[in-house]
Write an enzyme that holds these catalytic residues in place. Structure first.
Site, PDB file in Angstrom:
ATOM      1  N   ARG A  78       0.844  -1.192   0.000  1.00 63.53           N
ATOM      2  CA  ARG A  78       0.000   0.000   0.000  1.00 63.53           C
ATOM      3  C   ARG A  78       0.879   1.241   0.000  1.00 63.53           C
ATOM      4  NH1 ARG A  78      -2.346   0.871   4.382  1.00 63.53           N
ATOM      5  NH2 ARG A  78      -2.099  -1.049   5.581  1.00 63.53           N
TER       6      ARG A  78
ATOM      7  N   TYR B 222      -1.295  -3.234  -7.149  1.00 63.50           N
ATOM      8  CA  TYR B 222      -1.254  -3.946  -5.864  1.00 63.50           C
ATOM      9  C   TYR B 222      -2.662  -3.963  -5.244  1.00 63.50           C
ATOM     10  CZ  TYR B 222      -0.544  -5.019  -0.997  1.00 63.50           C
ATOM     11  OH  TYR B 222      -0.670  -5.594   0.244  1.00 63.50           O
TER      12      TYR B 222
ATOM     13  N   GLY C  51      -3.944  -4.049  -2.391  1.00 63.38           N
ATOM     14  CA  GLY C  51      -4.283  -3.130  -1.294  1.00 63.38           C
ATOM     15  C   GLY C  51      -4.624  -1.733  -1.781  1.00 63.38           C
TER      16      GLY C  51
ATOM     17  N   HIS D   7     -10.605  -2.269  11.503  1.00 63.63           N
ATOM     18  CA  HIS D   7      -9.562  -3.118  10.911  1.00 63.63           C
ATOM     19  C   HIS D   7      -9.310  -4.246  11.911  1.00 63.63           C
ATOM     20  CE1 HIS D   7      -5.207  -3.257   9.134  1.00 63.63           C
ATOM     21  NE2 HIS D   7      -6.021  -4.046   8.459  1.00 63.63           N
TER      22      HIS D   7
ATOM     23  N   SER E 109      -1.413  -3.920   9.836  1.00 66.36           N
ATOM     24  CA  SER E 109      -1.125  -4.847   8.746  1.00 66.36           C
ATOM     25  C   SER E 109       0.201  -5.561   9.004  1.00 66.36           C
ATOM     26  CB  SER E 109      -1.016  -4.077   7.431  1.00 66.36           C
ATOM     27  OG  SER E 109      -2.115  -3.216   7.315  1.00 66.36           O
TER      28      SER E 109
ATOM     29  N   CYS F 101       0.864  -7.766  11.394  1.00 67.08           N
ATOM     30  CA  CYS F 101       1.218  -7.917  12.820  1.00 67.08           C
ATOM     31  C   CYS F 101       0.429  -9.018  13.517  1.00 67.08           C
ATOM     32  CB  CYS F 101       1.022  -6.604  13.557  1.00 67.08           C
ATOM     33  SG  CYS F 101       2.147  -5.339  13.000  1.00 67.08           S
TER      34      CYS F 101
ATOM     35  N   THR G 219      -4.207 -12.343  10.877  1.00 71.73           N
ATOM     36  CA  THR G 219      -4.588 -13.607  10.246  1.00 71.73           C
ATOM     37  C   THR G 219      -4.122 -14.780  11.104  1.00 71.73           C
ATOM     38  OG1 THR G 219      -4.304 -12.516   8.129  1.00 71.73           O
ATOM     39  CG2 THR G 219      -4.545 -14.905   8.073  1.00 71.73           C
ATOM     40  N   SER G 220      -2.885 -14.714  11.599  1.00 67.25           N
ATOM     41  CA  SER G 220      -2.390 -15.880  12.349  1.00 67.25           C
ATOM     42  C   SER G 220      -3.166 -16.052  13.650  1.00 67.25           C
ATOM     43  CB  SER G 220      -0.885 -15.777  12.588  1.00 67.25           C
ATOM     44  OG  SER G 220      -0.597 -14.626  13.327  1.00 67.25           O
TER      45      SER G 220
ATOM     46  N   ARG H 153       1.526 -12.421  -1.271  1.00 67.98           N
ATOM     47  CA  ARG H 153       0.216 -12.733  -0.680  1.00 67.98           C
ATOM     48  C   ARG H 153      -0.420 -13.977  -1.290  1.00 67.98           C
ATOM     49  NH1 ARG H 153      -2.155  -8.627   2.914  1.00 67.98           N
ATOM     50  NH2 ARG H 153      -0.571  -7.020   3.055  1.00 67.98           N
TER      51      ARG H 153
END
Ligand code: OXD
Ligand code: MN
Length: 624
Positions: free
Chosen positions: A87, A221, A223, A249, A271, A273, A276-277, A388
């Site tokens: 981004r 991209y 984003g 977010h 973003s 950090c 997702t995990s 990604r």
């Protein structure tokens, strides 16, 4: 016949004209006609979400070289230009009408001037290209949360990615009331050479919030181009502000507690950090990994996933740490990889994937070999740090049943976390709602990552993990969080987490998997299932509880020494943080609510008192 119809009739084939007219909304027709007049595409394709139309989009992305097929017939790879793989904050601008000022923390441009640039850059931008028109819904269909979006793009990769990531909305648009609020997205990759936007120096994302329209230009991209992701989030934050809800977010997941209890958490992390995990931690279920809308329904905070897919960072995804994602990325399910390496046998490789680095392959630099350098002599890595994967959620073994629940799920707890090497403990609960909003949400800082163009590892102010997308004055946004729970009998606890605490030798103090334990502890706290120690900055876990959780969930012997180090209250660092945050708000945010200064000063006083009594580094047991 009116002008709009004339333009549409002459630019669209009969079949596409019929598909568009089946949506009985004059604003939609005008948006498409205006885009045609401006961008002058060679052809226009209207997608009605049929299997045939969606397959056409995927096939065309491949035929045009925007995507490369792989050995797995469900997989493709997309490459962005060398300078266009994250981004770009600097060229993402709010177009502010005369008299509006969003404050120093937000990048803005005079609306008239911005629209002039948009006209120039988009004029004829689809010359020789096909325009795609698609319809989507943010949030579950036919719900209070739903926001309809029209996407126009000349990138079949964008249209294809959105197919995996969002709820398709053609039929929804057909039954939409004429006056329903719609978000409008217009994207053009601009001039293309070898499938890459060559005018990236003139790229830009311009958010015309007055007209609920976002223009994305000369960039590829995702984003910057996928209108439904961060471009729509910026409009959603304004809509939420008008209608007293929150657009965040945040991931949304169910943490599974004792006796099959499920407690839903939202979590805001910048973003790259850990959103997702965290939402994928084993033994729990995921609703969404990136964007959540929150509303009050019947006196409770309820949340929905805005999306239905993941545009995830693939670096460091390994079979051991991310087995669910790993399996999906090897299954017969659609996936688009971006900015990875294509191997000789038409597979993909990414950084830190758990295998020896490759020697050769193809990446965004063309043919790649180990040691290849760019024209400045810099080594070209085989994949981008921000490479990604794009997948739908439906293939995940841990998908939560509530994904499409039109009423959303009741939120039991809210988490804020950043990349912080030296200040916050791994997990703590705020003293109350306002304390959490101010000292955890509004005071969040995080080291920059490869998801944004510029140097990584620099500590930055990142309130609510949402600074890049906040589109109203920051003070107002904070006040909205304070006001959100007004009148509620019970509010969910707020937690702060930090997965990135380091020792003096720059080693992480925690293992990646430890977040499982923090989640389980927070789940127990929501139900008052464990006690806690009150410290000047919030409630922290008792050693015995963590020891047991580490043992039962990770089969790990968590030592008292690890606990003592990790859960030390680091007074000088915490005081410095208060200074930094107070200064930022004093100097750059005009409308900061007084409660922010008050709560930070109270926290400072508690820390100074404790420091006077116990020194700079205070072990948890001191507060018992
Ligand atoms: C994302 C981001 O891709 O926040 O989700 O950059
Ligand atoms: Mn994100």
């Amino acid at each position: 016949m009116n002008k709009t119809m004339e333009i549409l009739e002459s630019a669209l084939t009969d079949a596409n004209f019929r598909k568009l007219l089946a949506i009985p909304n004059r604003r939609v027709h005008k948006f498409v006609a205006d885009a045609i007049q401006l961008c002058m595409p060679m052809k226009v394709f209207v997608c009605n979400d049929s299997k045939m139309d969606r397959e056409y989009i995927r096939r065309t992305a491949i035929a045009r070289g925007e995507e490369t097929p792989l050995a797995n017939p469900y997989h493709t790879v997309h490459f962005d230009g060398f300078h266009d793989q994250a981004r770009d904050k600097e060229t993402t601008l709010y177009l502010t009408p005369e008299g509006d000022n969003l404050g120093e923390q937000l990048t803005q441009m005079d609306r008239d001037k911005g629209l002039e640039i948009v006209q120039k850059r988009l004029s004829g931008s689809m010359d020789n290209k096909k325009m795609v028109v698609r319809f989507f819904c943010l949030g579950p269909l036919d719900s209070l949360f739903s926001v309809p979006v029209v996407q126009i793009t000349d990138s079949f990769y964008v249209a294809h990615s959105e197919d995996l990531l969002y709820r398709r909305g053609y039929d929804y648009f057909r039954r939409l009331p004429e006056d329903k609020e719609i978000f409008w997205m217009l994207h053009s990759s601009g001039k293309i050479m070898h499938s890459i936007s060559i005018d990236w120096k003139k790229r830009g994302v311009m958010i015309d919030y007055k007209d609920n329209t976002v223009y994305s230009m000369n960039t590829q991209y995702a984003g910057n181009t996928i209108g439904l992701k961060k471009l729509a989030l910026r409009l959603a934050i304004r809509k939420a502000d008008r209608e007293a809800w929150l657009a965040e977010h945040m991931f949304l997941m169910a943490v599974h507690g004792p006796s099959n209890r499920k407690t839903y958490f939202t979590g805001a992390f910048p973003s790259g950090c850990g959103k997702t995990s965290t939402s994928m931690v084993r033994g729990n279920t995921i609703v969404g990994d990136d964007l959540t809308y929150l509303r009050i329904l019947n006196g409770k905070i309820r949340g929905v996933n805005v999306e239905r897919g993941i545009f995830g960072i693939i670096r460091s995804v390994t079979q051991k740490d991310d087995p669910v994602i790993w399996d999906v990325l090897r299954s017969k399910r659609p996936a688009i990889f971006s900015n990875v390496l294509i191997t000789e046998d038409e597979g993909v490789r990414w950084l830190d994937d758990g295998s020896e680095p490759p020697e050769i392959g193809n990446n965004y630099s063309g043919e790649w070999f180990a040691g290849k350098v760019d024209r400045h002599g810099e080594e070209i890595p085989y994949a981008n740090k921000n490479a990604r994967y794009t997948i739908g959620l439906e293939g995940l073994a841990n998908l939560d049943r509530a994904l499409d629940d039109s009423r959303g799920v009741e939120v039991g707890g809210i988490i804020y976390g950043g990349r912080d090497r030296d200040t916050w403990v791994p997990v703590q609960q705020s003293l109350d709602w306002n304390h959490g909003v101010i000292t955890m949400g509004a005071s969040l800082e995080s080291e920059t990552t490869a998801a944004i163009i510029g140097p990584s590892g620099v500590r930055k102010f990142q309130p609510f993990s949402n600074l890049d997308f906040i589109s109203i004055p920051l003070g107002k946004y904070i006040q909205n969080h304070i006001d959100f729970v007004e009148g509620l009998e019970q509010v969910p606890p707020i937690f702060g987490v930090n997965y990135f605490l380091k020792d003096e030798n720059d080693n992480y103090l925690n293992d990646k998997l430890d977040k499982m334990v923090w989640l389980k502890w927070m789940e127990l706290r929501v139900h008052e299932g464990v006690g806690a120690i009150e410290t000047p900055t919030g409630y922290i876990p008792l050693y015995e509880d963590l020891k047991e959780l580490f043992q039962s969930h990770l089969d790990k012997d968590y030592s008292k020494m690890e606990y003592d180090i990790q859960f030390t209250t680091r007074v000088p660092e915490l005081l410095e943080k208060i200074d930094r945050i107070t200064n930022i708000y004093m100097e750059t945010v005009d409308d900061t609510p007084q409660v922010l200064f008050d709560l930070l000063e109270e926290q400072r006083a508690r820390l100074v008192d404790a420091q006077g009594e116990h020194g700079d580094c205070i072990m948890a047991s001191t507060f018992v």
